[in-house]
Every structure is written in structure tokens, then in C-alpha cells.
Design an enzyme around this catalytic site. Structure first.
Site, mmCIF file in Angstrom:
data_model
loop_
_atom_site.group_PDB
_atom_site.id
_atom_site.type_symbol
_atom_site.label_atom_id
_atom_site.label_comp_id
_atom_site.label_asym_id
_atom_site.label_seq_id
_atom_site.Cartn_x
_atom_site.Cartn_y
_atom_site.Cartn_z
ATOM 1 N N GLU A 22 -8.193 3.132 -29.362
ATOM 2 C CA GLU A 22 -7.125 2.340 -28.746
ATOM 3 C C GLU A 22 -6.522 1.350 -29.732
ATOM 4 O OE1 GLU A 22 -5.741 2.692 -25.663
ATOM 5 O OE2 GLU A 22 -6.983 4.488 -25.603
ATOM 6 N N GLU A 63 -8.032 -4.940 -21.443
ATOM 7 C CA GLU A 63 -7.687 -3.766 -22.247
ATOM 8 C C GLU A 63 -8.703 -2.643 -22.034
ATOM 9 O OE1 GLU A 63 -5.024 -1.818 -23.950
ATOM 10 O OE2 GLU A 63 -4.659 -3.966 -24.145
ATOM 11 N N GLU A 70 -6.746 4.691 -17.584
ATOM 12 C CA GLU A 70 -6.000 5.784 -18.208
ATOM 13 C C GLU A 70 -6.876 7.024 -18.384
ATOM 14 O OE1 GLU A 70 -4.415 4.207 -21.840
ATOM 15 O OE2 GLU A 70 -2.821 3.113 -20.810
#
Length: 115
Positions: A22, A63, A70
Site C-alpha cells: 500500500e 489506512e 478493499e
């Protein structure tokens, strides 16, 4: 006790996995390091440190949650679905809103010391 320690191992594996994949998480970690160095240089007060540590921690947690949302949606379906898009967009929006808040908090703490 073994399962207790394994839970920490798995949690650290999750952080490492997210960090490797990420981009935004990497950015947050770099910014956090810069903020910590600046905090040390400006000799922040105890309350300022507490606020900064909380904002850094919450940002990283958000995050990680965004990433897990996701990944879960990607696991459930490869097809486009408007609700899947909304879930991903809303999770990303939560990160953006808090990132804006952290910038404002950073300005409130650091701007008087810079000026």
C-alpha cells in the site's frame, strides 16, 4: 499462551503485508517519521506529543482498515458492483477526512513554533 503470542505475530504480518503493498501506508509512515523528528527538534510538550501520537496511530489504523475493506471486497467479487465501489470509496474518504484533520492538527502544533 502460544495462541496469544501468535496473534501478535499475525498482526505484525498484517502490518508488513500492508506496508509492502500500500503506497498510501508508506506515505503515512514517512510523514509520521518526519513529524516525530520535528517534534523532537521543537521539544514538544507532553500534551502535544500525546496528540501527535494519537493522530499518527489513528491515521495508520484507518489506512489499515481501508486496506482490509478493499481486500475483502476484492475477495468477494471481481465484478463491478456499485455498492462495492461505494464501500471502497467511503473507506478511502474516511482516510482522506482524517488526513485533512491531521494536517490541521499539525499546523496548529507546529506553525507557532516555526513562526
Amino acid at each position: 499462551m502460544k495462541s496469544f503470542f501468535l496473534s501478535f505475530k499475525y498482526a505484525f504480518e498484517g502490518i508488513v503485508s500492508a506496508f509492502k503493498k500500500e503506497r498510501n501506508l508508506k506515505i503515512h509512515f514517512v510523514i509520521a517519521a518526519v513529524v516525530i523528528v520535528l517534534g523532537a527538534l521543537f521539544k514538544l510538550h507532553k500534551l502535544e506529543w500525546i496528540i501527535l501520537i494519537l493522530t499518527i496511530g489513528i491515521m495508520i489504523v484507518l489506512e489499515l482498515i481501508n486496506t482490509s475493506i478493499e481486500r475483502t471486497i476484492d475477495l468477494i467479487t471481481e465484478d463491478y458492483h456499485p455498492l462495492a465501489k461505494q464501500a471502497k470509496d467511503i473507506a478511502a474518504a474516511a482516510c482522506l477526512v482524517f488526513a485533512i484533520c491531521t494536517v490541521i492538527i499539525g499546523l496548529i502544533i507546529f506553525l507557532p513554533k516555526i513562526i
